[in-house]
Design a protein around this motif. Structure first.
Motif, PDB file in Angstrom:
ATOM      1  N   THR A 202      49.242  53.534  -5.717  1.00 46.35           N
ATOM      2  CA  THR A 202      49.383  52.188  -5.874  1.00 46.35           C
ATOM      3  C   THR A 202      49.762  51.611  -4.516  1.00 46.35           C
ATOM      4  O   THR A 202      49.742  50.342  -4.201  1.00 46.35           O
ATOM      5  N   MET A 203      50.595  52.520  -3.582  1.00 48.47           N
ATOM      6  CA  MET A 203      51.203  51.809  -2.468  1.00 48.47           C
ATOM      7  C   MET A 203      50.203  51.904  -1.351  1.00 48.47           C
ATOM      8  O   MET A 203      49.710  52.873  -0.753  1.00 48.47           O
ATOM      9  N   ASN A 204      49.887  50.797  -0.591  1.00 49.78           N
ATOM     10  CA  ASN A 204      48.810  50.752   0.429  1.00 49.78           C
ATOM     11  C   ASN A 204      49.848  49.757   1.561  1.00 49.78           C
ATOM     12  O   ASN A 204      49.844  48.966   1.704  1.00 49.78           O
ATOM     13  N   TYR A 205      49.645  50.825   2.497  1.00 56.37           N
ATOM     14  CA  TYR A 205      50.373  50.359   3.798  1.00 56.37           C
ATOM     15  C   TYR A 205      49.415  50.172   5.037  1.00 56.37           C
ATOM     16  O   TYR A 205      49.835  50.030   5.962  1.00 56.37           O
ATOM     17  N   HIS A 206      48.041  50.177   4.578  1.00 55.96           N
ATOM     18  CA  HIS A 206      47.253  49.970   5.628  1.00 55.96           C
ATOM     19  C   HIS A 206      46.899  48.831   6.267  1.00 55.96           C
ATOM     20  O   HIS A 206      46.500  48.474   7.364  1.00 55.96           O
ATOM     21  N   ARG A 207      47.355  47.639   5.529  1.00 62.67           N
ATOM     22  CA  ARG A 207      47.162  46.140   5.828  1.00 62.67           C
ATOM     23  C   ARG A 207      48.168  45.868   6.988  1.00 62.67           C
ATOM     24  O   ARG A 207      49.249  46.672   6.989  1.00 62.67           O
ATOM     25  N   LYS A 208      47.692  44.903   7.868  1.00 63.45           N
ATOM     26  CA  LYS A 208      48.480  44.568   8.922  1.00 63.45           C
ATOM     27  C   LYS A 208      49.884  44.064   8.208  1.00 63.45           C
ATOM     28  O   LYS A 208      49.996  43.115   7.366  1.00 63.45           O
ATOM     29  N   GLY A 209      51.262  44.549   8.868  1.00 60.22           N
ATOM     30  CA  GLY A 209      52.397  44.188   8.558  1.00 60.22           C
ATOM     31  C   GLY A 209      52.986  44.970   7.365  1.00 60.22           C
ATOM     32  O   GLY A 209      54.126  45.140   7.021  1.00 60.22           O
TER      33      GLY A 209
END
Length: 347
Positions: A202-209
Motif C-alpha cells: 500500500t506504500m506508494n513513493y512514486h508521487r512528487k515529494g
C-alpha cells in the motif's frame, strides 16, 4: 555455472576505446562458434547490477544466464556505467544514452561481435531501445522489460512537466536533484526497501515529494520487500560505495534530448527488427497508454503482460521471464551477416 556460486561464472574486466572500464560476465555455450551461436547482451537498470555476487537465492540476470547458454547462446551481462566493477565517473554528461550506447558498441568491437540480441530492464530497457535507433545494424533482436518504448521528441519536455503529466514519475525529480546523493546514502537500507517494495504494497513513493517524506521523515521499520535480508545486505554493501553514478542517469534528460535532436534520431525502429516487450500489470511505470503508443513505431512487435506482477519482473517472475524470452528467441531465425557464407543462427 552454479547460480549460487559467482566464481563459477566467467568474469572479465576490460578497458574500452571510449576510455571507460567495464566489468562483465561472458558465458559461451559448449562448442561455441560465432557463426552459429548468437550473443545476448544483458543491460540492467536502477538500482541493479549484473547479478548478486554473493550466494543469494534468486536476483538479477544470473538465473537467466545458464538456461540461455544451454539453449546455445553466448550471454554477456554487464555492470553498467556507475555500478559495481565498472567505471564510475561523477559528471552526468558521461551517462547520456548516446554515450552509453557508444560504450556498448566499443564492447562489441572489443569482443569482435558484429550483431547482438539486446535485453534490457528498467533504464536498461530505455538504453537498448535507443541503441536500436543509434546503431540499428548491430542488432539481431530486441527485448525490453518493464519500461516501454518511447520515441524521441522534437520538443524538449522538462522533467517537471513530465511529472505534471504523469504524476507517478514524481520520484524522478528527487533522483535528479543533487541532494539525493547523500540523503539516500545516509538512509540506504530504508531506500532499498522502498525501491524493492512489492506491487501489492500500500506504500506508494512514486508521487512528487512522497519518496523524500518516507525516506527522511517517516520512522524506519522492516517494510515489505521483494528481496530477502541477504540480498538487501549485498545491495547495501555495493551501493554504499556511492550513489552519484546510479543517480546520474536521472540527470541526463536535456543532454539526451539535445543529442537525439542533433543526431536526427528516427522515431521508428528498424522494420525487420523483432521486438519483445514484457511488463507487470501492477507496474506503475508501464502505463497502458505508453504501451499502446509504442506499437505505432515498431513493425515486428510482440508484448507479454505478467498479471499481478510489479516492476521487478526478474524477481517476481524469474522462471516466466527466462522461459518466455528463451522460447521467443528460439522462434526466430536471425541472419548474421559478415560471417562465412552468411550463416543463419537459430536462436
Amino acid at each position: 555455472m552454479d547460480p549460487q556460486n559467482p566464481d563459477s561464472f566467467n568474469h572479465r574486466t576490460e578497458r574500452l576505446y571510449t576510455g571507460h572500464t567495464y566489468h562483465f560476465v561472458d558465458q559461451k555455450p559448449e562448442g561455441y562458434d560465432p557463426k552459429r551461436h548468437p550473443t545476448l547482451l544483458l543491460i540492467h537498470g536502477f538500482p541493479d547490477l549484473w547479478h548478486c555476487l554473493v550466494s543469494l537465492p534468486r536476483y538479477g540476470w544470473r538465473y537467466q544466464i545458464g538456461p540461455w547458454v544451454r539453449r546455445g547462446c553466448r550471454v554477456i551481462a554487464l555492470d553498467m556505467l556507475g555500478y559495481g566493477g565498472t567505471s564510475k565517473p561523477l559528471d552526468p554528461e558521461n551517462y547520456s544514452t548516446k554515450k552509453l550506447c557508444a560504450d556498448l558498441v566499443a564492447l562489441l568491437d572489443l569482443l569482435d561481435i558484429k550483431r547482438v540480441v539486446l535485453i534490457g530492464h528498467d533504464w536498461g530497457s530505455f538504453t537498448v531501445a535507443r541503441f536500436a535507433l543509434y546503431h540499428p545494424n548491430r542488432l539481431l533482436a530486441l527485448v525490453m522489460l518493464s519500461v516501454p518504448y518511447t520515441p524521441p521528441s522534437k520538443e524538449y519536455i522538462p522533467l517537471e512537466e513530465v511529472v505534471r503529466r504523469a504524476p507517478d514519475f514524481g520520484y524522478q525529480l528527487y533522483f535528479a536533484s543533487q541532494k539525493s546523493n547523500l540523503e539516500i546514502l545516509a538512509n540506504l537500507n530504508k531506500f532499498l526497501r522502498l525501491t524493492f517494495s512489492p506491487p501489492r504494497s500500500t506504500m506508494n513513493y512514486h508521487r512528487k515529494g512522497s519518496l523524500e517524506n518516507l525516506l527522511l521523515r517517516v520512522p524506519d521499520k522492516k517494510r515489505p520487500c521483494v528481496l530477502n535480508d541477504k540480498e538487501l545486505e549485498y545491495y547495501h554493501s555495493q551501493m554504499k560505495q556511492g550513489m552519484f553514478g546510479p543517480l546520474n542517469y536521472y540527470r541526463t534528460s536535456k543532454l539526451r534530448h539535445d543529442e537525439e535532436l542533433a543526431y536526427g534520431l528516427d522515431s521508428h525502429l528498424r522494420e525487420d527488427l523483432p521486438v519483445l516487450f514484457m511488463w507487470g500489470t501492477k507496474d506503475l511505470t508501464a502505463t497502458p497508454f505508453v504501451i499502446s503508443k509504442s506499437r505505432k513505431f515498431i513493425s515486428k512487435y510482440q508484448d507479454v503482460a505478467l498479471e499481478g506482477r510489479g516492476h521487478w519482473v526478474m524477481v517476481e517472475a524469474k522462471d516466466e521471464v527466462t522461459d518466455i524470452i528463451g522460447n521467443w528467441l528460439e522462434s526466430l531465425t536471425c541472419s548474421m551477416p559478415g560471417t562465412a557464407g552468411d550463416h543463419h543462427a537459430k536462436l
